[in-house]
Design a protein around this motif. Structure first.
Motif, short mmCIF file in Angstrom:
data_model
loop_
_atom_site.label_atom_id
_atom_site.label_comp_id
_atom_site.label_asym_id
_atom_site.label_seq_id
_atom_site.Cartn_x
_atom_site.Cartn_y
_atom_site.Cartn_z
N PHE A 103 3.98 26.64 42.67
CA PHE A 103 3.13 25.99 41.67
C PHE A 103 3.76 26.16 40.30
N ASP A 104 4.03 25.06 39.61
CA ASP A 104 4.73 25.09 38.33
C ASP A 104 3.71 25.23 37.19
N THR A 105 3.75 26.36 36.49
CA THR A 105 2.84 26.58 35.37
C THR A 105 3.28 25.83 34.11
N LYS A 106 4.52 25.36 34.08
CA LYS A 106 5.12 24.71 32.91
C LYS A 106 5.30 25.67 31.73
N ILE A 107 5.18 26.98 31.99
CA ILE A 107 5.37 27.98 30.93
C ILE A 107 6.86 28.28 30.83
N ASN A 108 7.41 28.15 29.65
CA ASN A 108 8.84 28.33 29.40
C ASN A 108 9.26 29.77 29.72
N SER A 109 10.12 29.94 30.72
CA SER A 109 10.50 31.29 31.14
C SER A 109 11.54 31.93 30.23
N SER A 110 12.18 31.15 29.36
CA SER A 110 13.12 31.74 28.41
C SER A 110 12.40 32.28 27.18
N LYS A 111 11.17 31.83 26.96
CA LYS A 111 10.40 32.26 25.78
C LYS A 111 9.29 33.24 26.13
N PHE A 112 8.77 33.17 27.37
CA PHE A 112 7.61 33.98 27.73
C PHE A 112 7.88 34.80 28.99
N LEU A 113 7.19 35.93 29.07
CA LEU A 113 7.21 36.80 30.24
C LEU A 113 5.83 36.73 30.89
N VAL A 114 5.77 36.45 32.19
CA VAL A 114 4.50 36.25 32.90
C VAL A 114 4.29 37.37 33.90
N VAL A 115 3.09 37.95 33.88
CA VAL A 115 2.68 38.98 34.84
C VAL A 115 1.33 38.57 35.41
N ILE A 116 1.18 38.60 36.74
CA ILE A 116 -0.12 38.32 37.37
C ILE A 116 -0.95 39.60 37.29
N SER A 117 -2.02 39.56 36.51
CA SER A 117 -2.83 40.76 36.28
C SER A 117 -3.90 40.96 37.34
N SER A 118 -4.45 39.86 37.89
CA SER A 118 -5.48 39.97 38.92
C SER A 118 -5.60 38.63 39.63
N PHE A 119 -6.29 38.64 40.76
CA PHE A 119 -6.41 37.41 41.55
C PHE A 119 -7.70 37.44 42.36
N GLY A 120 -8.05 36.28 42.90
CA GLY A 120 -9.19 36.18 43.80
C GLY A 120 -8.99 35.00 44.73
N PHE A 121 -9.65 35.04 45.90
CA PHE A 121 -9.56 33.95 46.87
C PHE A 121 -10.95 33.71 47.43
N THR A 122 -11.30 32.45 47.63
CA THR A 122 -12.69 32.11 47.94
C THR A 122 -13.07 32.23 49.40
N GLN A 123 -12.10 32.32 50.32
CA GLN A 123 -12.42 32.30 51.74
C GLN A 123 -11.95 33.58 52.45
N ALA A 124 -12.66 33.92 53.51
CA ALA A 124 -12.19 34.99 54.39
C ALA A 124 -11.04 34.46 55.24
N VAL A 125 -10.10 35.34 55.59
CA VAL A 125 -8.96 34.93 56.41
C VAL A 125 -8.92 35.77 57.67
N ARG A 126 -8.25 35.24 58.68
CA ARG A 126 -8.13 35.96 59.94
C ARG A 126 -6.81 35.59 60.61
N THR A 127 -6.44 36.37 61.60
CA THR A 127 -5.26 36.08 62.39
C THR A 127 -5.67 36.00 63.86
N TYR A 128 -4.94 35.21 64.61
CA TYR A 128 -5.26 35.05 66.02
C TYR A 128 -4.36 35.90 66.90
N SER A 129 -3.62 36.83 66.26
CA SER A 129 -2.81 37.78 67.03
C SER A 129 -3.59 39.08 67.16
N ALA A 130 -3.01 40.21 66.84
CA ALA A 130 -3.69 41.50 67.00
C ALA A 130 -4.85 41.63 66.03
#
Length: 204
Positions: A105-132
């Motif tokens: 996903f392209d944020t369009k934030i200039n990487s030569s001018k700015f430093l980006v750190v992901i501080s927190s996140f969230g996801f709306t759905q529960a996830v599962r696996t069909y293996s173990a």
């Protein structure tokens, strides 16, 4: 002659009161200026004096074009002029075929001018696996520079929301630092074991 007398009176007042006020009758420091000021050079007292308990501070920054003046920072500059530290939130709806995958996903934030750190996140759905059943979903979330801008990736690799669930939405909160005020330090360490230490402090 008038200018000389005025300067003598000003210096005399400074010597008596130890405080001089320009456009104010109640100077708070050795020199208090109530209004604008232009100077070709500035000398700071060493060490810098601490603020009092009832005093506030002002962050000085260059105002947006066309003014380009050194002024007190205020929220009206955003988003035309970024602050030294910015908090940006993206809400990204995933591809319906995968439901939890965000790739490049392209944020369009200039990487030569700015430093980006992901501080927190969230996801709306529960996830599962069909293996173990004992596997615990661990999200892969990171920002990386590519093609001159910051890209984002978010995914529960090997997991996905149930097919009956709606497509998931990621909320990614980014701390974006202006590199003019932030220092980025990169280093590679070869531990050679399960534990170790840096060869030297990167900052101190």
């Amino acid at each position: 002659m008038i200018r000389i007398i005025s300067m003598v009176l000003l210096l005399s007042a400074a010597g008596i009161n130890a405080q001089v006020g320009i456009n104010t009758t109640k100077p708070e420091k050795d020199l208090s200026v109530n209004g604008t000021m232009k100077t070709s050079g500035m000398i700071f007292k060493k060490p810098l004096e601490k603020l009092g308990a009832d005093e506030n501070y002002t962050f000085v920054i260059k105002s947006p074009a066309p003014e380009n003046k050194i002024t007190a920072y205020n929220d009206s500059f955003v988003p035309n002029s970024p602050a030294p530290i910015n908090l940006i939130q993206f809400k990204i709806t995933c591809d319906p075929s995968d439901k939890d995958w965000v790739n490049q996903f392209d944020t369009k934030i200039n990487s030569s001018k700015f430093l980006v750190v992901i501080s927190s996140f969230g996801f709306t759905q529960a996830v599962r696996t069909y293996s173990a059943d004992w596997l615990t979903p661990v999200p892969q979330i990171f920002a990386y520079s590519s093609g001159g801008t910051w890209k984002l990736k978010a995914d529960y690799q090997g997991f996905a929301p149930d097919s009956a669930f709606p497509t998931g939405v990621w909320t990614l909160n980014l701390l974006v630092f202006d590199k003019a005020y932030a220092k980025e330090v990169n280093t590679t360490q070869n531990l050679g074991a399960s534990t170790g230490a840096a060869t030297a402090p990167l900052i101190q």
